[in-house]
Write an enzyme that holds these catalytic residues in place. Structure first.
Site, PDB file in Angstrom:
ATOM      1  N   ASP A   1      -9.112 -16.579  18.514  1.00 57.14           N
ATOM      2  CA  ASP A   1     -10.001 -16.759  19.516  1.00 57.14           C
ATOM      3  C   ASP A   1      -9.446 -16.919  21.159  1.00 57.14           C
ATOM      4  OD1 ASP A   1     -12.493 -18.064  20.058  1.00 57.14           O
ATOM      5  OD2 ASP A   1     -11.749 -20.058  20.140  1.00 57.14           O
TER       6      ASP A   1
ATOM      7  N   ASP B   1     -11.451 -22.837  17.036  1.00 55.45           N
ATOM      8  CA  ASP B   1     -11.474 -24.270  17.270  1.00 55.45           C
ATOM      9  C   ASP B   1     -13.013 -24.778  17.029  1.00 55.45           C
ATOM     10  OD1 ASP B   1     -12.695 -23.040  19.390  1.00 55.45           O
ATOM     11  OD2 ASP B   1     -11.484 -23.617  21.134  1.00 55.45           O
TER      12      ASP B   1
ATOM     13  N   ASP C   1     -16.187 -21.147  13.795  1.00 59.42           N
ATOM     14  CA  ASP C   1     -14.980 -20.237  13.429  1.00 59.42           C
ATOM     15  C   ASP C   1     -14.915 -20.638  12.062  1.00 59.42           C
ATOM     16  OD1 ASP C   1     -14.619 -19.211  15.731  1.00 59.42           O
ATOM     17  OD2 ASP C   1     -13.556 -20.918  16.754  1.00 59.42           O
TER      18      ASP C   1
END
Length: 841
Positions: A280, A582, A586
Site C-alpha cells: 500500500d 491498513d 485491504d
C-alpha cells in the site's frame, strides 16, 4: 516409551542376574538419558508458551476514542466501562454492546455474529450495537451498556475454547522427512537385532550349548534389544518439530523487538520464501502524516506552511470566500478538534481530515463556533467507492446548503460554477476547467494528493431521508496535501530487489502522485508499467498474463483490483505473495495473500484481524526485516536437518555394519542416547537460533516449489557421513594396533575411543553446519552466545561421561594422547567440509 520399557526390563534382568547395584547400571543409565532429553524438551516448550502469552497480550492492545468526564480521549479497550460514549468510524470493530446515540449513515456488518452478510442500518429507531461486529460505513457515537463476558460476543466466546495452531508448511514437509527416516531406522533396527541374535545362536551351536540357557545369555539378548531400540531412537528425528518451533519462536521474539508482531507462527517462514510484495502507499511507504502544502483558491495557487500567519494567506482573498471555505472544512468532516484536559488543542480523525482541519485553523477559523452556527441535517461519510463525502447544513436564516469534498476529478465533474478572483460566483467555462485540470495535474506531479471543496445552496425543500444531490455545485478551491516518503524506504526497496523480491505499489491515489512516489522509492523503473484500476479491470486473461510481470504501480485501485492482482500472482505465476495494507478495504487482499502484513498504528481492526503479521511502526523497512528473519528461519532449519541427517546416517551405518560383521555394536544404548541428545535437542538450540545476516538478502527466494533438502545439503551430508564412517571403521579395525591396546579392558577402551571420536566429529560438524556454502564458518560466531554455550556444554559433558560415568555409559577413562587423537579426528572433518564446499552444485 520404547526406551522406558527397555530400561525396565534391563533393570529387572540385571538385578536378578548380577544383583544390586552392579546389575542396575544399564537400566539407570537409560532412565537418566530419558529424563535429560524430556526435561530439556519440556523446558524449551514451556519457554515458548510463555512467549506466546506475551505476544497474545500485544495482539490485544487496542485503543478506542471515548468521551468520558466531558472530554474526548483515547483509552485501552480493556478500560471501557458502561456509560462511556465511544466514537466509531468506518473500519472499526464495535468493542462492547451499546446503544446508538447519534451518527450518520451507519451500516454495521453483523456477519461475525449472525452470519447474515447483508449489513444492518443502525439508527435511533433500531439503536442496538453488538460487540464483535464491524462498522462498514458511516460513523456514530455509542453509549456502552455491557462490557466483557456479558456482551453477546463474550457469551459466544465463553462457549468456545481456543483451537490449536495449524502446522506450518515447513513442519508438514519435515514431518514427511521424519516419517521416512523413522521407517528406514525401524527396518535397520529389526535387521540388526536379527543379525545379532543369529550370531548368538551360531556361537551356541558351535559350543554345543544351545540346550543350556543362562541369565548371561538373557542379558546379552537384552543388550541386543537395547541396541536395536536405540537405532530406532537415533533414527527418528524427534528434534525436527522442536527445531522448527524453537526457530520460529526465537524469530518471533526477536521480530517483536524489531517492531513486527507475528500472529501466526507459519507467517515467519512463509515470509522468507515470498517472491513479491504488494505494498500500500499511504502510511507504509509514506509517513501518513498529511499536511496541506498548496491551495488553489479563487484561481490563485498559494504555498501553505504551518509557520504562516492567517492574515498573510488571506491577504488577497475576500472574506466571503474565507468564510465559506472554513464553513466547508469544519462542517464537512469526519474529524473533530477537541480541547484536552490540559487545554491543548488536539485534532482527531483520519490523516487527510486532520490535514484539512489544520488548514482550517490556519485560516483563522473556530471549529466549535462554526459547528454551533449551523445544524447538520445529513452526512454521507467518505468511502472508497464514492471517493467523496457530503453534508447538508440547515442555515440559521432558513434554507439548506450542501457541501462536498473528495477526489478532484469527481468533484470537478459535478461543478458548473466557481468562485472567481473577486470572490464572486462565476460560471465554469471550458478555459477555466482546463486551467483547473492543469493545476490538479501540476499538484499531482509534485506527489501531492488533491482534494476539491465545493458547495451548493439547495433551497428549503430538503428532508433528511432524501439523498444529497450531486450536480451543479460551486467550486470553492483545490488543496494539495503532501504525505512525505518515509526515511529508509528507498534503501529497503533496493534490498528487496537484490533479494529477488519484486515490490509493487497498489494505491487508491491518483496515477501521477503514485508514479511520482514510486519513482522516489525506487519501485517504478524505466521498463515497468503503471496502470489505473479501471483499466486493469477490463483486461482479458491473456492481456493480464502479459501485463502482470511488468506491472509495478496500480493507481486508483479498488479493493477487488488488489484482490484480483494477488489471486493472479498466486495462481497463474505461482508466486508467494505478501500484501501490506491498513484499511478495511485491504482485508480481502490480506486474506487472499500467502502472508498479510497489517499496519499497527494506522491499521483498522478489520485489517489486523485478516493479517498474519502486524507491523507495529507502520514502516516498510520493517517488512524487509520480517523477510530477512523468515529466510533466516528457513536456512537455520536446513542447517539443522543437514547436521541431523549426517549423524543419523553415520550412527545407523556404523551400528548396522559392525553388528553384521563383528557381532557386536560399538555404540551402546546410553551412548547413542547421548548422541541423540546432542544432535536433537542441543543441536536444535544451537543451529535454530542463529541470527540473520545480510547475505541472506542477496540470494533469490525459495518460492513455492523449492525442495527443502537441497543438492547443496546432500553434497555436505554425504561427504561428512563418508568421512566419519571411514574414521570409525578405521578405529574399529585397526584401533587396537594403533593404540597398542591389550589386556582385559582393550575392547572397552576401543569402544570408548570410537564413541569419543564420533562425538567430536559431531561437535565440529555442528560448526561446519553454520554455513552450508561458505568456507568461513566462524564469521559472527561470538554474536550467537547460545551456539558457543551449547558447544562448550557438549564438550564438558563428554569429558564427564567418559572420565567419570564409566559404569553408566560403558566407557573407560582415556589418556591425554587418546583424547588428543579423538579431538584431532573430529577437527579433520572441518578441512574435509571446506574442500567439499568447493565442489559446485
Amino acid at each position: 516409551m520404547i526406551l522406558a520399557v527397555c530400561a525396565l526390563v534391563s533393570l529387572i534382568v540385571g538385578i536378578a542376574t548380577e544383583g544390586w547395584p552392579k546389575g542396575a547400571h544399564d537400566g539407570l543409565g537409560i532412565i537418566a538419558s530419558i529424563l535429560l532429553v524430556v526435561f530439556v524438551t519440556a523446558t524449551s516448550d514451556y519457554k515458548q508458551s510463555l512467549q506466546f502469552k506475551d505476544l497474545d497480550k500485544e495482539k490485544k492492545k487496542i485503543t478506542v476514542q471515548v468521551t468520558r468526564n466531558g472530554y474526548r480521549q483515547k483509552i485501552s479497550i480493556f478500560d471501557l466501562l458502561a456509560g462511556d460514549i465511544v466514537h466509531l468510524a468506518i473500519g472499526d470493530q464495535v468493542p462492547t454492546d451499546g446503544l446508538f446515540v447519534s451518527g450518520f449513515s451507519l451500516l454495521i456488518n453483523e456477519s461475525s455474529l449472525t452470519g447474515e452478510s447483508e449489513p444492518v442500518n443502525v439508527t435511533a429507531e433500531y439503536p442496538f450495537l453488538l460487540s464483535g461486529t464491524k462498522v462498514q460505513d458511516g460513523s456514530c457515537k455509542m453509549l456502552v451498556t455491557t462490557v466483557g463476558m456479558r456482551t453477546q460476543w463474550g457469551k459466544l466466546m465463553a462457549t468456545l475454547s481456543e483451537g490449536g495452531d495449524d502446522e506450518t508448511p515447513l513442519q508438514v514437509k519435515l514431518n514427511g522427512v521424519a516419517t521416512i527416516i523413522g521407517k528406514i531406522g525401524l527396518f535397520f533396527a529389526v535387521v540388526t537385532f536379527g543379525v545379532l541374535l543369529q550370531g548368538l545362536f551360531s556361537r551356541k551351536m558351535i559350543e554345543e550349548s544351545h540346550w543350556r540357557w543362562s541369565g548371561d545369555d538373557a542379558l546379552e539378548m537384552l543388550e541386543y534389544f537395547a541396541i536395536a531400540v536405540t537405532i530406532v531412537v537415533v533414527a527418528v528425528p524427534e528434534g525436527l518439530p522442536l527445531a522448527v518451533t524453537l526457530s520460529l519462536a526465537f524469530a518471533m521474539k526477536k521480530m517483536m523487538n524489531d517492531k513486527a508482531l507475528v500472529r501466526h507462527l507459519a507467517a515467519c517462514e512463509t515470509m522468507g520464501s515470498s517472491t513479491t510484495i504488494c505494498s500500500d502507499k499511504t502510511g507504509t511507504l509514506t509517513t501518513n502524516h498529511m499536511t496541506v502544502v498548496k491551495a488553489c483558491i479563487c484561481g490563485k495557487v498559494k504555498e501553505v506552511s504551518n509557520s504562516m500567519k492567517s492574515s498573510v494567506f488571506c491577504s488577497d482573498v475576500s472574506d466571503s470566500v474565507v468564510r465559506i471555505l472554513t464553513k466547508s472544512i469544519f462542517n464537512n468532516t469526519g474529524g473533530e478538534i477537541v480541547n484536552t484536559e490540559d487545554e491543548k488543542i488536539e485534532i482527531l480523525g483520519t490523516p487527510t481530515e486532520a490535514a484539512l482541519l489544520d488548514f482550517g485553523l490556519l485560516l483563522g477559523g473556530d471549529f466549535q463556533a462554526e459547528r454551533q452556527a449551523s445544524k447538520l441535517v445529513k452526512v454521507e461519510p467518505f468511502n472508497s467507492v464514492k471517493k467523496r463525502m457530503g453534508v447538508v447544513l440547515e442555515l440559521p436564516g432558513g434554507g439548506f446548503q450542501a457541501h462536498c469534498k473528495g477526489a478532484s476529478e469527481i468533484i470537478l465533474s459535478a461543478c458548473n460554477k466557481v468562485l472567481n478572483s473577486n470572490g464572486e460566483v462565476a460560471p465554469l467555462d471550458e478555459t477555466s476547467i482546463n486551467i483547473l485540470k492543469d493545476t490538479i495535474e501540476q499538484f499531482a506531479n509534485e506527489t501531492l494528493r488533491t482534494l476539491c471543496l465545493a458547495y451548493k445552496d439547495i433551497g428549503s425543500d430538503f428532508s433528511a431521508e432524501s439523498l444529497i444531490p450531486f450536480e451543479d455545485y460551486t467550486l470553492i478551491g483545490i488543496v494539495g496535501i503532501k504525505d512525505p516518503v518515509r526515511p529508509g524506504v528507498k534503501e529497503s526497496v533496493a534490498i528487496c530487489r537484490s533479494a529477488g523480491i519484486t515490490v509493487r505499489m497498489v494505491t487508491g491515489d491518483n496515477i501521477n502522485t503514485a508514479k511520482a512516489i514510486a519513482r522516489e522509492c525506487g519501485i517504478l523503473t524505466d521498463d515497468g508499467i503503471a496502470i489505473e484500476g479501471p483499466e486493469f479491470r477490463v483486461k482479458s486473461e491473456e492481456e493480464l498474463h502479459e501485463l502482470i510481470p511488468k506491472l509495478q504501480v496500480m493507481a486508483r485501485s479498488s479493493p477487488m483490483d488488489k484482490h484480483t492482482l494477488v489471486r493472479h500472482l498466486r495462481s497463474t505465476f505461482e508466486e508467494v505473495v505478501a500484501v501490506t495494507g491498513d484499511g478495511t478495504n485491504d482485508a480481502p487482499a490480506l486474506h487472499e495473500a500467502d502472508i498479510g502484513l497489517a499496519m499497527g498504528i494506522s491499521g483498522t481492526e478489520v485489517a489486523k484481524e485478516s493479517a498474519d503479521v502486524i507491523i507495529l511502526d507502520d514502516n516498510f523497512s520493517t517488512i524487509v526485516t520480517v523477510a530477512k528473519w523468515g529466510r533466516s528461519v528457513y536456512v537455520n532449519i536446513q542447517k539443522f536437518v543437514q547436521f541431523q541427517l549426517t549423524v543419523n546416517v553415520v550412527a545407523l551405518v556404523v551400528n548396522f555394519s559392525s553388528a553384521c560383521l563383528t557381532g557386536n555394536a560399538p555404540l551402546t544404548a546410553v551412548q547413542l542416547l547421548w548422541v541423540n541428545m546432542i544432535m536433537d535437542t542441543l543441536g536444535a538450540l544451537a543451529l535454530a537460533t542463529e541470527p540473520p545476516n545480510d547475505d541472506l538478502m542477496k540470494r533469490s527466494p525459495v518460492g513455492r516449489k523449492g525442495n527443502f533438502i537441497s543438492n547443496v545439503m546432500w553434497r555436505n551430508i554425504l561427504a561428512q557421513s563418508f568421512y566419519q564412517f571411514v574414521v570409525i571403521w578405521y578405529l574399529q579395525t585397526s584401533g587396537k594396533t594403533v593404540f597398542n591396546l591389550d589386556g582385559p579392558d582393550s575392547d572397552l577402551i576401543l569402544n570408548t575411543l570410537i564413541f569419543n571420536a564420533f562425538v567430536f566429529c559431531q561437535v565440529f560438524n555442528e560448526l561446519n553446519s553454520r554455513d552450508m556454502e561458505k568456507i568461513n564458518v566462524f564469521k559472527g560466531i561470538l554474536e550467537n552466545y547460545i551456539f558457543v554455550v551449547v558447544l562448550s556444554c557438549t564438550t564438558l559433558f563428554q569429558i564427564i561421561i567418559v572420565e567419570f560415568l564409566g559404569t553408566f555409559a560403558n566407557t573407560h577413562p582415556l589418556t591425554w594422547q587418546q583424547w588428543a587423537v579423538s579431538f584431532l579426528l573430529g577437527f579433520l572433518g572441518m578441512p574435509v567440509a571446506a574442500a567439499v564446499k568447493m565442489i559446485p552444485v
